[in-house]
Design a protein around this motif. Sequence first.
Motif, mmCIF file in Angstrom:
data_model
loop_
_atom_site.group_PDB
_atom_site.id
_atom_site.type_symbol
_atom_site.label_atom_id
_atom_site.label_comp_id
_atom_site.label_asym_id
_atom_site.label_seq_id
_atom_site.Cartn_x
_atom_site.Cartn_y
_atom_site.Cartn_z
ATOM 1 N N ILE A 24 24.651 -35.559 9.671
ATOM 2 C CA ILE A 24 25.650 -35.150 11.422
ATOM 3 C C ILE A 24 25.121 -34.525 12.107
ATOM 4 C CG2 ILE A 24 27.872 -34.561 11.630
ATOM 5 C CD1 ILE A 24 28.960 -36.068 9.027
ATOM 6 N N GLY A 25 25.190 -35.266 13.215
ATOM 7 C CA GLY A 25 24.692 -33.569 14.076
ATOM 8 C C GLY A 25 24.217 -34.049 15.773
ATOM 9 N N TYR A 111 27.280 -40.973 -6.811
ATOM 10 C CA TYR A 111 26.718 -42.291 -6.522
ATOM 11 C C TYR A 111 25.233 -41.814 -5.453
ATOM 12 C CZ TYR A 111 30.075 -46.021 -9.009
ATOM 13 O OH TYR A 111 30.217 -46.298 -9.328
ATOM 14 N N GLN A 112 25.344 -39.846 -5.564
ATOM 15 C CA GLN A 112 24.820 -38.842 -4.920
ATOM 16 C C GLN A 112 24.860 -39.875 -3.510
ATOM 17 O OE1 GLN A 112 22.381 -36.140 -5.916
ATOM 18 N NE2 GLN A 112 23.925 -36.704 -8.058
ATOM 19 N N MET A 113 25.863 -40.751 -2.852
ATOM 20 C CA MET A 113 25.776 -41.549 -1.122
ATOM 21 C C MET A 113 26.224 -39.943 -0.319
ATOM 22 S SD MET A 113 28.634 -44.191 -1.913
ATOM 23 C CE MET A 113 28.018 -45.020 -0.385
ATOM 24 N N ASP A 114 25.421 -39.559 0.656
ATOM 25 C CA ASP A 114 25.630 -38.949 1.920
ATOM 26 C C ASP A 114 26.441 -39.300 3.000
ATOM 27 O OD1 ASP A 114 24.276 -36.942 0.990
ATOM 28 O OD2 ASP A 114 22.092 -38.098 1.375
ATOM 29 N N LEU A 115 27.385 -38.622 3.391
ATOM 30 C CA LEU A 115 28.299 -38.612 4.303
ATOM 31 C C LEU A 115 27.222 -38.933 5.386
ATOM 32 C CD1 LEU A 115 31.423 -39.273 6.001
ATOM 33 C CD2 LEU A 115 31.622 -36.997 5.830
ATOM 34 N N ILE A 116 27.226 -39.739 6.308
ATOM 35 C CA ILE A 116 26.210 -39.596 7.889
ATOM 36 C C ILE A 116 26.934 -40.112 8.744
ATOM 37 C CG2 ILE A 116 24.063 -40.071 5.948
ATOM 38 C CD1 ILE A 116 24.093 -43.247 7.720
ATOM 39 N N GLY A 117 27.911 -39.855 8.650
ATOM 40 C CA GLY A 117 28.861 -40.126 11.106
ATOM 41 C C GLY A 117 29.957 -40.859 10.329
ATOM 42 N N GLU B 222 21.986 -25.713 22.742
ATOM 43 C CA GLU B 222 23.350 -25.622 21.402
ATOM 44 C C GLU B 222 21.682 -25.610 20.144
ATOM 45 O OE1 GLU B 222 26.415 -26.023 20.871
ATOM 46 O OE2 GLU B 222 27.443 -24.924 22.045
ATOM 47 N N ALA B 223 21.668 -27.243 20.208
ATOM 48 C CA ALA B 223 20.529 -27.746 19.428
ATOM 49 C C ALA B 223 19.157 -27.281 19.202
ATOM 50 C CB ALA B 223 20.449 -28.777 19.423
ATOM 51 N N SER B 224 18.822 -27.059 20.573
ATOM 52 C CA SER B 224 17.473 -26.569 21.026
ATOM 53 C C SER B 224 16.874 -25.572 21.333
ATOM 54 C CB SER B 224 16.999 -27.335 22.190
ATOM 55 O OG SER B 224 16.835 -28.431 22.113
ATOM 56 N N GLY B 225 18.148 -24.379 21.055
ATOM 57 C CA GLY B 225 17.945 -22.987 21.238
ATOM 58 C C GLY B 225 17.430 -22.394 22.745
ATOM 59 N N VAL B 226 17.849 -23.135 24.281
ATOM 60 C CA VAL B 226 17.378 -22.922 25.304
ATOM 61 C C VAL B 226 18.532 -22.822 25.707
ATOM 62 C CG1 VAL B 226 15.060 -23.988 23.991
ATOM 63 C CG2 VAL B 226 16.757 -25.422 25.754
ATOM 64 N N GLU B 227 17.488 -22.543 27.290
ATOM 65 C CA GLU B 227 18.692 -22.281 28.391
ATOM 66 C C GLU B 227 17.960 -23.547 29.702
ATOM 67 O OE1 GLU B 227 20.704 -18.901 30.222
ATOM 68 O OE2 GLU B 227 18.394 -18.927 31.394
ATOM 69 N N LEU B 228 19.524 -24.416 29.984
ATOM 70 C CA LEU B 228 19.469 -25.271 30.715
ATOM 71 C C LEU B 228 19.756 -24.922 32.154
ATOM 72 C CD1 LEU B 228 18.797 -26.974 28.069
ATOM 73 C CD2 LEU B 228 20.215 -29.019 29.458
ATOM 74 N N ILE B 229 18.985 -25.194 33.232
ATOM 75 C CA ILE B 229 19.513 -24.645 34.649
ATOM 76 C C ILE B 229 19.337 -26.393 35.099
ATOM 77 C CG2 ILE B 229 19.203 -23.792 36.282
ATOM 78 C CD1 ILE B 229 18.383 -21.884 34.298
ATOM 79 N N ILE B 230 20.480 -25.927 35.322
ATOM 80 C CA ILE B 230 21.389 -26.827 36.490
ATOM 81 C C ILE B 230 20.924 -27.828 37.748
ATOM 82 C CG2 ILE B 230 22.928 -29.173 36.395
ATOM 83 C CD1 ILE B 230 23.083 -29.621 33.700
ATOM 84 N N ILE B 231 20.497 -28.434 38.521
ATOM 85 C CA ILE B 231 20.905 -27.169 39.909
ATOM 86 C C ILE B 231 22.040 -28.484 40.320
ATOM 87 C CG2 ILE B 231 19.898 -27.470 42.558
ATOM 88 C CD1 ILE B 231 18.629 -26.283 39.710
ATOM 89 N N GLU B 232 23.044 -27.830 41.245
ATOM 90 C CA GLU B 232 24.365 -28.891 41.136
ATOM 91 C C GLU B 232 23.689 -29.853 42.171
ATOM 92 O OE1 GLU B 232 27.916 -26.696 42.670
ATOM 93 O OE2 GLU B 232 28.432 -29.012 43.412
#
Lengths: 319, 319
Positions: A24-25, A111-117, B222-232
């Motif tokens: 998930i994520g 069953y070691q099943m994973d919740l994935i979504g 958040e997922a990449s740990g970066v700053e995104l600059i968007i030009i409006e």
Amino acid sequence: MDEFSFINAIKPKAYNQPTLIKGIGDDAAVFRSTSDIVTTVDTFVEDIHFSLDTMEPFHIGYRVLAANISDLAAMGAEPAFYLVSMCIPKKWSQKALEEIYQGMHELASIYQMDLIGGDTVSSDRLMISITAMGYVPKERARYRSHAKPGDIIFATGTLGDSRAGLEILLHQQECKDKDYYIRRHRLPEPKAAFALGLREIERVALNDISDGISNEANEIAEASGVELIIIEEKVPVSQTFYQFSEEQQYEWKLSGGEDFELLGTVPEKEWSRVQEIAHQANTPIKQIGYVRKTEEPRVLIQSKEEIKQLTKSGYTHLK
Amino acid sequence: MDEFSFINAIKPKAYNQPTLIKGIGDDAAVFRSTSDIVTTVDTFVEDIHFSLDTMEPFHIGYRVLAANISDLAAMGAEPAFYLVSMCIPKKWSQKALEEIYQGMHELASIYQMDLIGGDTVSSDRLMISITAMGYVPKERARYRSHAKPGDIIFATGTLGDSRAGLEILLHQQECKDKDYYIRRHRLPEPKAAFALGLREIERVALNDISDGISNEANEIAEASGVELIIIEEKVPVSQTFYQFSEEQQYEWKLSGGEDFELLGTVPEKEWSRVQEIAHQANTPIKQIGYVRKTEEPRVLIQSKEEIKQLTKSGYTHLK
């Protein structure tokens, strides 16, 4: 309800399946397999498939996933993943929702099943839809079309118990083994371990008993183009099942549904090995009939007095 | 409604995917793959996610599957299969239900996707939940966590059109390109072909624009740990988008949602190749900003006058 804290509460802290690459994520989950993939979906709606009068939230979650695992078992597949889509009435507390997920998790962890979504939206009425996925080795998926004349017909466990449990809950009825029947209704045990044990057997037809064997036996007969003869006295029931009326016994064991046992056929020469496999999986099993060649696919039920045709809905008439 | 004739009406007459082993008709479907499998679920409920005031049944089916294909595209996956779970109010006609499936089928057939399972139950309110599956070559799944400082940020298509279409439908508003905006709302085109074309590029971060880029850009940050600059000024909009009020334009292009375009980042050296791939897939594409190193993941939006922080919900404040 705070969506963020809810997702955090239900999101797995760790995953069990070695084939999972991304859980998930992200926009979707990713997994990798060398086995064939089996997938099924089951949808349960409040007051149609379950009621809060007879079930706690924990049981609801457990039972929806049980229905899915039972489908995977009927294909001979090893349960691996599940995705949960839920519609939630606003009045539901986060605690009750977490209990639904705990019910799923209880069964999944066996069953070691994973919740994935999943996806969670609000609505007026509780609805849970689970998509489950599992693995099966190549050429080992178990189809309804695999029955052949001369096969043994078998059933696992005992039938009609879930329906008895529901009746006891609805009418707050006192009876022998009350807790046992209620448990069979609320916390059914799909027979995935036994189905996995069957992998060494080359040909097995399998169907899970979700609507009652009158329905499932007809599905096998139609898909395989054969006649199934079921001996009524051999249909397995619990020791105290005789306490219910004759009409109830007859209806529940043939059309009660939701026992999540397995109905199958195997060549006669494999029968002793199938019994050993069932024993190893701690799964009661019984021969209940045999398969015959036919012009017209159908199911017959034979009792001491007579032989009748059994329709999908459990209705019988003299042949 | 006759369940048997309904299932027969929606069941595929033939399947397209060569990896499919067993389609509809047993306890579950079976397929075989040497690629990684990507899976996602999306659930849409009547009067929450769609309304029959603004959509025909055909559009509803089309659009739910579009949301799923868009998720697969955002993972770089090739759409392959879908399972449909539906809750149907009793008042719905079989014809209207078949139109929902026709809408799905219209979009599915572009990608040769097969319907391989489902569950249909009755309820008070129409609910459609689709689980979709697709294939991606090993190590080519596109995660939100793949963005790196120095990357180009790009967006496909034009943003805010779906939201404009909804507004036009709700208020029966007359305006330029009315049919175009309505079509963008009812029949969005997920960018799967472009996403597949990206396979030769080693590193791409992708997210589909289902909630608006203010949300999706923050997810990448958040997922990449970066700053995104968007030009409006660079956020792509349709030629006649200027006809809406400034507030509407600003809100719709950043938070309108359901355009099912793609937001992504790639290393600068790959940008010209990515533009060629987009051109081949007939997908408009535009650079809208760049990725920077940061202590604190966030999204900034830069206009002629000022630079502001853009939150997930589209709220901005001076940084």
